[in-house]
Structures are given as structure tokens and as C-alpha cells.
Write a protein that holds these residues in place. Structure first.
Motif, short mmCIF file in Angstrom:
data_model
loop_
_atom_site.label_atom_id
_atom_site.label_comp_id
_atom_site.label_asym_id
_atom_site.label_seq_id
_atom_site.Cartn_x
_atom_site.Cartn_y
_atom_site.Cartn_z
N ASP A 248 -54.22 4.30 -5.12
CA ASP A 248 -54.64 5.38 -4.24
C ASP A 248 -53.68 6.41 -3.99
O ASP A 248 -52.42 6.09 -3.48
CB ASP A 248 -55.36 4.81 -3.13
N HIS A 249 -53.62 7.72 -4.32
CA HIS A 249 -52.80 8.67 -4.05
C HIS A 249 -53.16 9.84 -2.95
O HIS A 249 -53.08 11.06 -3.31
CB HIS A 249 -52.00 9.11 -5.03
N SER A 250 -54.08 9.33 -2.14
CA SER A 250 -54.69 10.41 -1.42
C SER A 250 -53.70 11.12 -0.49
O SER A 250 -54.11 12.17 0.15
CB SER A 250 -55.68 9.44 -0.57
N HIS A 251 -52.37 10.84 -0.43
CA HIS A 251 -51.38 11.64 0.11
C HIS A 251 -51.56 13.12 -0.47
O HIS A 251 -50.59 13.93 0.10
CB HIS A 251 -50.15 11.08 0.35
N HIS A 252 -51.59 12.97 -1.59
CA HIS A 252 -51.57 14.48 -2.34
C HIS A 252 -52.34 15.43 -1.74
O HIS A 252 -52.46 16.67 -1.69
CB HIS A 252 -52.12 14.36 -3.77
N GLN B 287 -53.21 10.80 -14.91
CA GLN B 287 -53.83 9.99 -13.96
C GLN B 287 -53.05 9.44 -12.64
O GLN B 287 -51.80 9.65 -12.62
CB GLN B 287 -54.00 8.32 -14.80
N PRO B 288 -53.85 8.91 -11.67
CA PRO B 288 -53.11 8.76 -10.42
C PRO B 288 -51.89 7.72 -10.72
O PRO B 288 -52.18 6.82 -11.58
CB PRO B 288 -54.29 7.88 -9.63
N GLY B 289 -50.77 7.72 -10.22
CA GLY B 289 -49.81 6.99 -10.34
C GLY B 289 -48.75 7.40 -11.43
O GLY B 289 -47.61 6.61 -11.66
N GLY B 290 -49.24 8.32 -12.27
CA GLY B 290 -48.17 8.82 -13.37
C GLY B 290 -48.29 10.48 -13.34
O GLY B 290 -48.18 10.97 -12.35
N VAL B 291 -48.26 10.98 -14.74
CA VAL B 291 -48.25 12.51 -14.72
C VAL B 291 -49.69 12.94 -14.29
O VAL B 291 -50.77 12.32 -14.57
CB VAL B 291 -48.14 12.70 -15.96
N HIS B 292 -49.83 13.98 -13.51
CA HIS B 292 -50.82 14.55 -13.03
C HIS B 292 -50.76 16.03 -12.66
O HIS B 292 -49.44 16.73 -12.85
CB HIS B 292 -51.46 13.94 -11.74
N LEU B 293 -51.63 16.77 -12.39
CA LEU B 293 -51.68 18.19 -11.91
C LEU B 293 -51.79 18.25 -10.34
O LEU B 293 -52.79 17.45 -9.98
CB LEU B 293 -52.76 18.88 -12.44
N MET B 294 -50.85 19.19 -9.86
CA MET B 294 -51.20 19.32 -8.42
C MET B 294 -51.76 20.89 -8.21
O MET B 294 -51.17 21.82 -8.76
CB MET B 294 -49.90 19.22 -7.79
N LEU B 295 -52.69 21.09 -7.34
CA LEU B 295 -53.33 22.19 -7.06
C LEU B 295 -52.83 22.52 -5.71
O LEU B 295 -53.12 21.72 -4.91
CB LEU B 295 -54.82 22.01 -6.97
N LEU B 296 -51.92 23.28 -5.70
CA LEU B 296 -51.07 23.72 -4.21
C LEU B 296 -51.91 25.00 -3.56
O LEU B 296 -52.07 25.97 -4.61
CB LEU B 296 -49.78 23.66 -4.53
N GLY B 297 -51.92 25.02 -2.44
CA GLY B 297 -52.10 26.24 -1.62
C GLY B 297 -53.67 26.51 -1.91
O GLY B 297 -53.99 27.82 -1.99
N LEU B 298 -54.42 25.67 -1.63
CA LEU B 298 -55.80 25.85 -1.81
C LEU B 298 -56.70 26.66 -0.71
O LEU B 298 -56.16 26.48 0.44
CB LEU B 298 -56.65 24.49 -1.84
N GLN B 299 -57.41 27.62 -0.97
CA GLN B 299 -58.14 28.48 -0.14
C GLN B 299 -58.95 27.67 0.68
O GLN B 299 -59.20 27.82 2.08
CB GLN B 299 -58.94 29.64 -0.78
N PRO C 83 -61.32 18.16 4.18
CA PRO C 83 -61.29 19.83 4.07
C PRO C 83 -59.90 20.50 4.73
O PRO C 83 -59.75 21.63 4.53
CB PRO C 83 -62.44 19.99 5.09
N VAL C 84 -59.27 19.59 5.76
CA VAL C 84 -58.05 20.20 6.28
C VAL C 84 -56.86 20.32 5.43
O VAL C 84 -55.94 20.92 5.76
CB VAL C 84 -57.63 19.47 7.51
N GLN C 85 -56.92 19.38 4.20
CA GLN C 85 -55.83 19.54 3.24
C GLN C 85 -55.92 20.69 2.55
O GLN C 85 -56.72 21.29 2.22
CB GLN C 85 -56.01 18.24 2.39
N ARG C 86 -54.44 21.18 2.00
CA ARG C 86 -54.27 22.37 1.55
C ARG C 86 -53.98 22.16 0.02
O ARG C 86 -53.93 22.97 -0.95
CB ARG C 86 -53.23 23.31 2.12
N ASN C 87 -53.70 20.79 -0.39
CA ASN C 87 -53.32 20.44 -1.74
C ASN C 87 -54.05 19.31 -2.32
O ASN C 87 -54.65 18.55 -1.41
CB ASN C 87 -52.12 19.95 -1.73
N THR C 88 -54.20 18.95 -3.50
CA THR C 88 -54.93 17.86 -4.10
C THR C 88 -54.48 17.71 -5.36
O THR C 88 -53.64 18.44 -6.05
CB THR C 88 -56.58 18.12 -4.06
N ALA C 89 -54.70 16.81 -6.19
CA ALA C 89 -54.46 16.31 -7.45
C ALA C 89 -55.65 16.60 -8.49
O ALA C 89 -56.84 16.33 -7.94
CB ALA C 89 -53.85 14.98 -7.62
#
Length: 151
Positions: free
Chosen positions: A147-151, A100-112, A37-43
Motif C-alpha cells: 500500500d502506497h497511499s502516501h502518494h 505498479q505499486p512499490g516499483g516504477v509508476h506514474l505520479m499525477l501531481l497538482g490535481l485540481q 479528496p484533500v490529497q493533491r497527488n496520486t499515482a
């Protein structure tokens, strides 16, 4: 009476389809990565398919609960995996692209707030030549590859 039932049946079949499509672009297999929950971005990941007869260009998009959505590509740079923003994706007629993970993906940034596993997020892709195309994506933890959990 039968003539009135045919359009209703077609509408029901369209609404029940597991694929979101508009202007020839079909979206399927969408999911958003659940993170702490502390993360502000995800994929987010999904499959895009151009079912139309002309080129489709995806120029960006938006996601419910995020300040912005960006298209990114993961790539190896001097032995380190890095993400680079991509300005657009172009799909020829009949072409399919799996985000997909490790390739092209969408980043959701600035999550409320980080969506929790089991919730759903609406993802909408902006197209150069038509209205946005949207799909509802479940939130889950599965990595589906590297695993790209750093997103």
C-alpha cells in the motif's frame, strides 16, 4: 460491397480493443489510485509493451486534471521506501514493463481535484520519437501490492 465492409470491420475491431497503441507502444491494465479528496497527488499504474521493431523511449506525459505527470521509481534507501523521479523509460522491441505499486509508476501531481473511485482519467505518455500514446484509466482504491497511499 465486401471490399468496403472489410475496412469498416477492421476499424471497429481496432476501436473495441482494450489496449491503446501507437508507434509500437501498447498500453493496458491502467488504473489510477483513489485517495481522499484533500490529497493533491496520486499515482497511476499500467503495463507498457513495445510491440514494434525499434527501441521506444517514454520521456514523460500528462494526465487530465493534473498540473504535471512524472515517472517515479520506489526503492529502499537505508531501510526506508523512497520515491525517485526517473527522466525516461526505454523499452527494447518485445519488452514489457509493468508500472505498479512499490516499483516504477506514474505520479499525477497538482490535481485540481482528486478523481473519485469509479471515474476515469486520461493518461498520455510522451515518446521521444513520435506522438503521445493515451489510455483512459479507471479510478479505484485497490492497492495491488504494497500500500502506497502516501502518494
Amino acid at each position: 460491397m465486401l471490399q468496403r465492409l472489410v475496412p469498416v470491420a477492421a476499424l471497429i475491431a481496432l476501436l473495441a480493443a482494450p489496449v491503446s497503441a501507437f508507434a509500437g507502444l501498447e498500453l493496458s491494465e491502467a488504473w489510477v489510485r483513489a485517495l481522499p479528496p484533500v490529497q493533491r497527488n496520486t499515482a497511476a499504474y499500467l503495463t507498457l509493451r513495445n510491440a514494434g521493431d525499434s527501441v521506444i523511449t517514454v520521456t514523460g506525459g500528462h494526465a487530465a486534471g493534473a498540473d504535471r505527470l512524472e515517472i517515479h521509481r520506489s526503492e529502499q534507501v537505508e531501510g526506508t521506501m523512497r520515491m525517485r523521479q526517473v527522466s525516461e523509460l526505454t523499452l527494447a522491441p518485445g519488452e514489457q514493463l509493468q508500472l505498479q505499486p512499490g516499483g516504477v509508476h506514474l505520479m499525477l501531481l497538482g490535481l485540481q481535484k482528486m478523481p473519485a473511485e469509479g471515474e476515469q482519467v486520461e493518461l498520455c505518455l510522451t515518446l521521444a520519437a513520435s506522438d503521445p500514446v493515451c489510455i483512459v484509466a479507471p479510478v479505484q482504491r485497490r492497492a495491488g501490492g504494497a500500500d502506497h497511499s502516501h502518494h
